[in-house]
Design an enzyme around this catalytic site. Structure first.
Site, mmCIF file in Angstrom:
data_model
loop_
_atom_site.group_PDB
_atom_site.id
_atom_site.type_symbol
_atom_site.label_atom_id
_atom_site.label_comp_id
_atom_site.label_asym_id
_atom_site.label_seq_id
_atom_site.Cartn_x
_atom_site.Cartn_y
_atom_site.Cartn_z
ATOM 1 N N LYS A 271 46.359 19.869 10.877
ATOM 2 C CA LYS A 271 47.698 19.301 11.018
ATOM 3 C C LYS A 271 48.531 20.179 11.953
ATOM 4 O O LYS A 271 48.326 21.392 12.025
ATOM 5 C CB LYS A 271 48.405 19.257 9.651
ATOM 6 N N ARG A 345 40.867 11.510 -0.723
ATOM 7 C CA ARG A 345 40.018 10.435 -1.251
ATOM 8 C C ARG A 345 38.624 10.954 -1.612
ATOM 9 O O ARG A 345 37.968 10.410 -2.497
ATOM 10 C CB ARG A 345 39.949 9.294 -0.239
#
Length: 493
Positions: A271, A345
Site C-alpha cells: 500500500k 479473504r
C-alpha cells in the site's frame, strides 16, 4: 459515567436535557413551559429535528442549565433519532462542563418508554466515549452522573425502564470494547495481545476462549491463513470463543467470523504510506465479534454462538507469500494469489471452514473490513451485505432497522463468480477492479458449504473520519449492536 433512573424531581442536577416533539413542545412542568412558550413565540425553538437551545435558570436557589433538543414530527420519531439526540445533549453538557444531568424522555405513545430509555442511554454512553490514553497532556473532566427521567411512570413501567437501561448500558459497553480494540495502535494490539484481550473479555462476560498457536494452525492445515501470516515476526493466533446459553440445543450453533488483520501493509502488493496509517483498524471485524460475544454472554441469551478470529499481520519479508503463487487452504481448495493485499479473504476462508467443520456451526456471519470498494460505493454510512439466504438477510435487516446501523444487500449474480475463477487453480484471490466488494464476498462463499451465510463488509462503517452525535473520529464499534439484536430477536420469538 454513572447512569440510572429517577423520578422527575430534578432540581438538584446541574442540567436538565428535555427532548421535545415538533408541535408538541410542552412538559408537565408549568414553570418550564413558560420559557418554552416564549421561545416558540419568538421562533427560537420549535422542536424541529436537530434543534438545540440552552438557557440557565434559577432553581431552588441554584443555577441550572436547561437544554432543549428537538426531535421533529412525532409520526417520524425513531429510536435512532433518540440516540443521536441523546448524544447531542450529552456532548453539550460536556461542553458546558456540567457533571450531573437528567435526560428527560419525550411524552409520546409512538414508542414504549422503556425502548426510548434504552436508546437514550445508548446514545449518552457512546457520546461520552473518548480515546485519549496516549495524550500526555489532557483536560481533566468530571465524571458524568446521568439520570433518565420520565413523567407518568407507574411501578411496572419503572421496572421495565430500569431493565432497559441496564440492557442499553451493556450493549454500549460491547461497542466500547470494539472501539477500544480498533483504536489501539498495532504495536499494542497484535495477534497475541488481541487474543489476550479476548480471553479477558470472555472471563469478564461469561464465554469460553481457546487460543491456538502457530503449530496448531499448521496442524489444522490452515494454509491460506498461514501464508498471509508467515512473514511477520509476531506469530499468528487463532482465537475461538464459545458461548452455550442453550445447552439443550447444542447442535444449533450460530458462527461468527471476524477478520483479524491487526496490521496490513499490503504485503508485496504494498500500500502507499497514506493508506497504511489507519491499517491498525483492519481487525474491525474481529473487534466487533468480540464485542458482540460480550453482550450476548452478559445478557445470558438462550442461544449458542461460536466466534472465531484468524489474527495475524500482513507484512513483507524474504519468506512472504508473493503474487503469482498458488497456495492451499484448510478446505483443500487451491488459490492463485494475484494480489497479496487481498489477504483478508484468505484468512477468512480458513476460519469459515474451521467453524463449520470443527465447531459445527449451522449458520455463518463473517464480518470484515474487506474492500476499499465498499467504502467507495456506500461511504461510511452503510455496510455492504452479500448472502446466499434471503431469510437470513431479512433477519439481519430487521435487526439493523432497530439499531440504526444501515445495511445494503449487493447482488450475487453468476457472472460475478466467473471473475474469481483461475486458469491454473480452483480460485484466484481477486477478481480485479470491477465489483470488488461482490467478488471478495463471493470468494468467501466458495467455502461456506451452502450453509446460510451473511457477509458484512464494514470497511466503511467501522471507522469514522469525523465526529458525529454519539461517535468520535476513529473506531465506531459497528456492527456490535446489530449482531446482538439479531440473536436477541431469535430468543424473543
Amino acid at each position: 459515567m454513572n447512569i440510572g433512573f429517577k423520578s422527575m424531581t430534578c432540581s438538584e442536577v446541574d442540567a436538565l436535557v428535555v427532548y421535545l416533539l415538533e408541535k408538541k413542545i410542552s412538559t408537565p412542568n408549568e414553570e418550564l413551559n413558560k420559557f418554552i412558550k416564549a421561545l416558540e413565540e419568538r421562533e427560537l425553538f420549535l422542536g424541529k429535528k436537530g434543534e438545540l437551545y440552552s438557557f440557565t435558570r434559577e432553581k431552588d436557589s441554584k443555577l441550572q442549565t436547561v437544554i432543549l433538543i428537538g426531535l421533529g414530527k412525532e409520526e417520524e420519531l425513531t429510536l435512532e433519532e433518540l440516540r443521536t439526540a441523546s448524544g447531542k445533549g450529552v456532548k453539550k453538557c460536556k461542553e458546558l462542563k456540567l457533571s450531573s444531568i437528567t435526560l428527560r424522555i419525550p411524552d409520546t405513545e409512538k414508542i414504549e418508554k422503556a425502548e426510548m430509555a434504552k436508546a437514550v442511554v445508548y446514545g449518552a454512553k457512546l457520546a461520552n466515549y473518548k480515546f485519549d490514553k496516549y495524550k500526555t497532556s489532557k483536560k481533566e473532566e468530571k465524571e458524568l452522573n446521568v439520570s433518565i427521567g420520565a413523567h407518568g411512570v407507574d411501578d411496572s413501567v419503572k421496572k421495565e425502564i430500569i431493565s432497559a437501561i441496564e440492557e442499553g448500558i451493556t450493549i454500549a459497553d460491547g461497542v466500547i470494547i470494539a472501539r477500544d480494540l480498533v483504536n489501539e495502535p498495532s504495536n499494542v494490539i497484535y495477534p497475541e495481545t488481541l487474543a489476550n484481550e479476548a480471553v479477558s473479555v470472555g472471563a469478564e462476560s461469561g464465554f469460553q476462549v481457546e487460543v491456538y498457536d502457530v503449530e496448531k494452525i499448521k496442524d489444522l492445515k490452515m494454509e491460506a491463513f498461514y501464508n498471509v501470516a508467515k512473514a511477520a515476526e509476531k506469530e499468528p493466533k487463532f482465537i475461538v470463543m464459545r458461548y452455550f446459553g442453550d445447552k439443550d440445543n447444542k447442535d444449533n450453533i450460530l458462527g461468527l467470523v471476524g477478520k483479524g488483520l491487526t496490521y496490513d501493509s499490503g504485503g508485496y502488493s504494498i500500500k502507499p504510506t497514506g493508506s497504511m496509517v489507519d491499517m491498525k483498524s483492519d481487525m474491525g471485524g474481529a473487534a466487533s465479534v468480540i464485542g458482540a460475544m460480550s453482550v450476548i454472554a452478559k445478557r445470558k441469551l438462550k442461544t449458542n454462538v461460536v466466534a472465531v478470529v484468524a489474527a495475524c499481520e500482513n507484512l513483507i519479508a524474504g519468506n512472504a507469500y508473493k503474487p503469482g503463487e498458488i497456495i492451499g487452504s484448510m478446505a483443500g481448495k487451491t488459490i492463485e494469489v494475484v494480489n497479496t493485499d487481498a489477504e483478508g479473504r484468505l484468512t477468512l476462508v480458513d476460519a469459515v471452514h474451521y467453524i463449520i467443520e470443527k465447531e459445527n456451526a449451522k449458520e455463518i456471519i463473517d464480518v470484515a473490513t474487506l474492500t476499499g470498494a465498499a467504502l467507495v460505493a456506500l461511504g461510511e454510512t452503510t455496510t455492504a451485505i452479500l448472502t446466499n439466504n434471503q431469510g437470513f438477510y431479512n433477519e439481519l435487516k430487521v435487526a439493523s432497522d432497530y439499531t440504526g446501523e444501515k445495511i445494503w444487500q449487493l447482488p450475487a449474480f453468476e457472472e460475478y463468480r466467473k471473475l474469481i475463477k483461475s486458469d491454473i487453480a480452483d480460485l484466484k484471490n481477486s477478481g480485479g477492479r470491477f465489483a470488488g466488494t461482490i467478488t471478495a464476498g463471493l470468494f468467501i462463499e466458495e467455502f461456506v458449504q451452502n450453509k446460510p451465510w451473511l457477509h458484512l463488509d464494514i470497511a466503511g462503517t467501522s471507522w469514522a473520519s469525523a465526529n458525529s452525535d454519539y461517535c468520535i473520529k476513529g473506531a465506531t464499534g459497528a456492527p456490535v449492536s446489530t449482531l446482538y439484536q439479531l440473536v436477541k430477536n431469535r430468543e424473543d420469538k
